[in-house]
Write a protein that holds these residues in place. Structure first.
Motif, PDB file in Angstrom:
ATOM      1  N   ASN A 161       0.833  -1.201   0.000  1.00 10.55           N
ATOM      2  CA  ASN A 161       0.000   0.000   0.000  1.00 10.55           C
ATOM      3  C   ASN A 161       0.870   1.255   0.000  1.00 10.55           C
ATOM      4  O   ASN A 161       0.602   2.214  -0.732  1.00 10.55           O
ATOM      5  CB  ASN A 161      -0.921  -0.001   1.215  1.00 10.55           C
ATOM      6  CG  ASN A 161      -1.944   1.111   1.155  1.00 10.55           C
ATOM      7  OD1 ASN A 161      -2.965   1.004   0.489  1.00 10.55           O
ATOM      8  ND2 ASN A 161      -1.675   2.213   1.835  1.00 10.55           N
ATOM      9  N   TYR A 181      -4.078   0.108  -8.237  1.00 12.84           N
ATOM     10  CA  TYR A 181      -4.238   0.365  -6.795  1.00 12.84           C
ATOM     11  C   TYR A 181      -5.666   0.071  -6.366  1.00 12.84           C
ATOM     12  O   TYR A 181      -5.898  -0.532  -5.312  1.00 12.84           O
ATOM     13  CB  TYR A 181      -3.869   1.814  -6.490  1.00 12.84           C
ATOM     14  CG  TYR A 181      -3.858   2.156  -5.013  1.00 12.84           C
ATOM     15  CD1 TYR A 181      -3.415   1.241  -4.056  1.00 12.84           C
ATOM     16  CD2 TYR A 181      -4.285   3.411  -4.568  1.00 12.84           C
ATOM     17  CE1 TYR A 181      -3.396   1.559  -2.706  1.00 12.84           C
ATOM     18  CE2 TYR A 181      -4.266   3.744  -3.220  1.00 12.84           C
ATOM     19  CZ  TYR A 181      -3.828   2.813  -2.294  1.00 12.84           C
ATOM     20  OH  TYR A 181      -3.805   3.130  -0.950  1.00 12.84           O
ATOM     21  N   ALA A 182      -6.642   0.461  -7.185  1.00 11.17           N
ATOM     22  CA  ALA A 182      -8.041   0.172  -6.881  1.00 11.17           C
ATOM     23  C   ALA A 182      -8.268  -1.340  -6.805  1.00 11.17           C
ATOM     24  O   ALA A 182      -8.969  -1.834  -5.901  1.00 11.17           O
ATOM     25  CB  ALA A 182      -8.943   0.797  -7.936  1.00 11.17           C
ATOM     26  N   LEU A 185      -6.751  -2.536  -3.513  1.00 11.84           N
ATOM     27  CA  LEU A 185      -7.588  -2.170  -2.371  1.00 11.84           C
ATOM     28  C   LEU A 185      -8.811  -3.091  -2.275  1.00 11.84           C
ATOM     29  O   LEU A 185      -9.185  -3.520  -1.181  1.00 11.84           O
ATOM     30  CB  LEU A 185      -8.034  -0.716  -2.496  1.00 11.84           C
ATOM     31  CG  LEU A 185      -6.944   0.344  -2.286  1.00 11.84           C
ATOM     32  CD1 LEU A 185      -7.435   1.714  -2.729  1.00 11.84           C
ATOM     33  CD2 LEU A 185      -6.487   0.373  -0.825  1.00 11.84           C
ATOM     34  N   ASN A 190     -10.610  -3.383   1.243  1.00 14.02           N
ATOM     35  CA  ASN A 190     -10.890  -1.954   1.440  1.00 14.02           C
ATOM     36  C   ASN A 190     -11.825  -1.469   0.333  1.00 14.02           C
ATOM     37  O   ASN A 190     -11.426  -0.730  -0.571  1.00 14.02           O
ATOM     38  CB  ASN A 190      -9.588  -1.153   1.429  1.00 14.02           C
ATOM     39  CG  ASN A 190      -8.665  -1.553   2.565  1.00 14.02           C
ATOM     40  OD1 ASN A 190      -9.113  -1.784   3.683  1.00 14.02           O
ATOM     41  ND2 ASN A 190      -7.371  -1.644   2.273  1.00 14.02           N
ATOM     42  N   GLU A 192     -14.529   0.541   0.108  1.00 13.20           N
ATOM     43  CA  GLU A 192     -14.858   1.950  -0.085  1.00 13.20           C
ATOM     44  C   GLU A 192     -13.698   2.709  -0.706  1.00 13.20           C
ATOM     45  O   GLU A 192     -13.897   3.551  -1.592  1.00 13.20           O
ATOM     46  CB  GLU A 192     -15.272   2.594   1.245  1.00 13.20           C
ATOM     47  CG  GLU A 192     -16.596   2.074   1.787  1.00 13.20           C
ATOM     48  CD  GLU A 192     -17.731   2.185   0.770  1.00 13.20           C
ATOM     49  OE1 GLU A 192     -17.862   3.268   0.153  1.00 13.20           O
ATOM     50  OE2 GLU A 192     -18.473   1.200   0.592  1.00 13.20           O
ATOM     51  N   SER A 193     -12.500   2.410  -0.249  1.00 11.16           N
ATOM     52  CA  SER A 193     -11.314   3.060  -0.833  1.00 11.16           C
ATOM     53  C   SER A 193     -11.132   2.635  -2.284  1.00 11.16           C
ATOM     54  O   SER A 193     -10.740   3.437  -3.135  1.00 11.16           O
ATOM     55  CB  SER A 193     -10.061   2.711  -0.024  1.00 11.16           C
ATOM     56  OG  SER A 193     -10.127   3.266   1.270  1.00 11.16           O
ATOM     57  N   LYS A 195     -13.526   1.778  -4.380  1.00 13.23           N
ATOM     58  CA  LYS A 195     -14.517   2.525  -5.169  1.00 13.23           C
ATOM     59  C   LYS A 195     -14.057   3.963  -5.405  1.00 13.23           C
ATOM     60  O   LYS A 195     -14.237   4.513  -6.492  1.00 13.23           O
ATOM     61  CB  LYS A 195     -15.866   2.515  -4.450  1.00 13.23           C
ATOM     62  CG  LYS A 195     -16.552   1.167  -4.399  1.00 13.23           C
ATOM     63  CD  LYS A 195     -17.851   1.260  -3.606  1.00 13.23           C
ATOM     64  CE  LYS A 195     -18.506  -0.103  -3.461  1.00 13.23           C
ATOM     65  NZ  LYS A 195     -19.761  -0.012  -2.658  1.00 13.23           N
ATOM     66  N   GLU A 196     -13.473   4.544  -4.374  1.00 21.08           N
ATOM     67  CA  GLU A 196     -12.992   5.925  -4.487  1.00 21.08           C
ATOM     68  C   GLU A 196     -11.955   6.050  -5.603  1.00 21.08           C
ATOM     69  O   GLU A 196     -11.991   6.994  -6.403  1.00 21.08           O
ATOM     70  CB  GLU A 196     -12.381   6.361  -3.152  1.00 21.08           C
ATOM     71  CG  GLU A 196     -11.756   7.744  -3.176  1.00 21.08           C
ATOM     72  CD  GLU A 196     -10.994   8.076  -1.897  1.00 21.08           C
ATOM     73  OE1 GLU A 196     -10.225   9.069  -1.912  1.00 21.08           O
ATOM     74  OE2 GLU A 196     -11.144   7.339  -0.896  1.00 21.08           O
ATOM     75  N   TYR A 197     -11.051   5.076  -5.680  1.00 23.10           N
ATOM     76  CA  TYR A 197     -10.012   5.167  -6.707  1.00 23.10           C
ATOM     77  C   TYR A 197     -10.539   4.823  -8.089  1.00 23.10           C
ATOM     78  O   TYR A 197     -10.038   5.335  -9.093  1.00 23.10           O
ATOM     79  CB  TYR A 197      -8.797   4.327  -6.311  1.00 23.10           C
ATOM     80  CG  TYR A 197      -7.866   5.131  -5.432  1.00 23.10           C
ATOM     81  CD1 TYR A 197      -6.942   6.005  -5.986  1.00 23.10           C
ATOM     82  CD2 TYR A 197      -7.964   5.074  -4.041  1.00 23.10           C
ATOM     83  CE1 TYR A 197      -6.118   6.780  -5.188  1.00 23.10           C
ATOM     84  CE2 TYR A 197      -7.144   5.841  -3.233  1.00 23.10           C
ATOM     85  CZ  TYR A 197      -6.225   6.697  -3.816  1.00 23.10           C
ATOM     86  OH  TYR A 197      -5.417   7.484  -3.022  1.00 23.10           O
ATOM     87  N   LYS A 200     -11.931   8.056  -9.162  1.00 19.87           N
ATOM     88  CA  LYS A 200     -10.833   8.935  -9.566  1.00 19.87           C
ATOM     89  C   LYS A 200     -10.327   8.550 -10.958  1.00 19.87           C
ATOM     90  O   LYS A 200      -9.957   9.426 -11.750  1.00 19.87           O
ATOM     91  CB  LYS A 200      -9.687   8.861  -8.556  1.00 19.87           C
ATOM     92  CG  LYS A 200      -9.990   9.523  -7.220  1.00 19.87           C
ATOM     93  CD  LYS A 200      -8.787   9.447  -6.292  1.00 19.87           C
ATOM     94  CE  LYS A 200      -9.059  10.167  -4.977  1.00 19.87           C
ATOM     95  NZ  LYS A 200      -7.893  10.150  -4.061  1.00 19.87           N
TER      96      LYS A 200
END
Length: 219
Positions: A161, A181-182, A185, A190, A192-193, A195-197, A200
């Motif tokens: 990470n 990275y997504a 994660l 992880n 939620e993280s 999904k965030e990436y 992005k």
């Protein structure tokens, strides 16, 4: 001096000498377990192609008088010896290339590939780290490095990470790093993280929205 003290000193000396001898032996034979050649199962036509290129590159090297030409010749030799499965020769060629141009990353990425196949993990790690230090914004090199640290060196998820975070910083949030990275994660739980990436990644590369959205929906 008491006999038990003398005996203790003698034992310590013997142990030190023994460990020193082991270290010397291991250093002298550290290359014995490396893979030096591999069978690529090449056709004769492919083998002839590689050997022809090697012959031409060697001839060019013999005639070269400047650094650029010599570097290119050694790189050509390395690539084609690697293609033939002559790993030890390819490594020698890459080493000569990086001596000529120590600030050029391509020689080190070549060494990285050869060292991996030779099972020289320490050499591979040093080579890819050097390549990154010379070209820190190269997303592809970061991806190779992180994959190696994860799959070969078996670094912890926390360490991986941290490497992804470094890679994102050095590559100005490259979408090529964001996507892997997504995935990492998500596989690490992880969600939620992850999904965030993926979001992005959509913002950075709208053309890939459909593909990235499928990953979000899957999570």
């Amino acid at each position: 001096m008491p006999k038990n003290v003398k005996l203790g000193i003698i034992i310590c000396i013997v142990l030190v000498l023994g460990l020193g001898g082991v270290a010397i032996y291991q250093n002298a034979h550290k290359d014995d377990n490396l893979v030096k050649t591999v069978d690529r199962n090449l056709s004769q036509a492919d083998r002839d192609t590689y050997t022809g290129r090697i012959s031409a590159a060697q001839d060019s090297l013999d005639k070269s008088s400047n650094t650029d030409d010599k570097f290119n010749s050694y790189m050509t030799l390395a690539v084609n010896n690697y293609g033939l499965g002559q790993l030890e020769e390819a490594k020698k060629d890459y080493n000569e290339a990086v001596k000529l141009k120590p600030d050029t990353p391509t020689g080190y990425t070549g060494l990285f590939a050869v060292d991996q196949e030779m099972k020289d993990n320490a050499g591979a790690e040093a080579a890819i780290q050097k390549a990154i230090s010379l070209q820190p914004a190269n997303a592809g090199t970061w991806r190779q490095y992180i994959e190696f640290e994860k799959d070969v060196m078996h670094k912890s998820n926390a360490e991986i990470n941290d490497l992804y975070v470094q890679a994102l910083g050095k590559t100005s949030n490259s979408v090529d790093v964001m996507t892997v990275y997504a995935e990492f994660l998500g596989s690490d739980g992880n969600l939620e993280s992850a999904k965030e990436y993926w979001q992005k990644a959509i913002a950075a590369n709208p053309a890939g929205k459909d593909l990235y959205q499928k990953e979000i929906d899957r999570l």
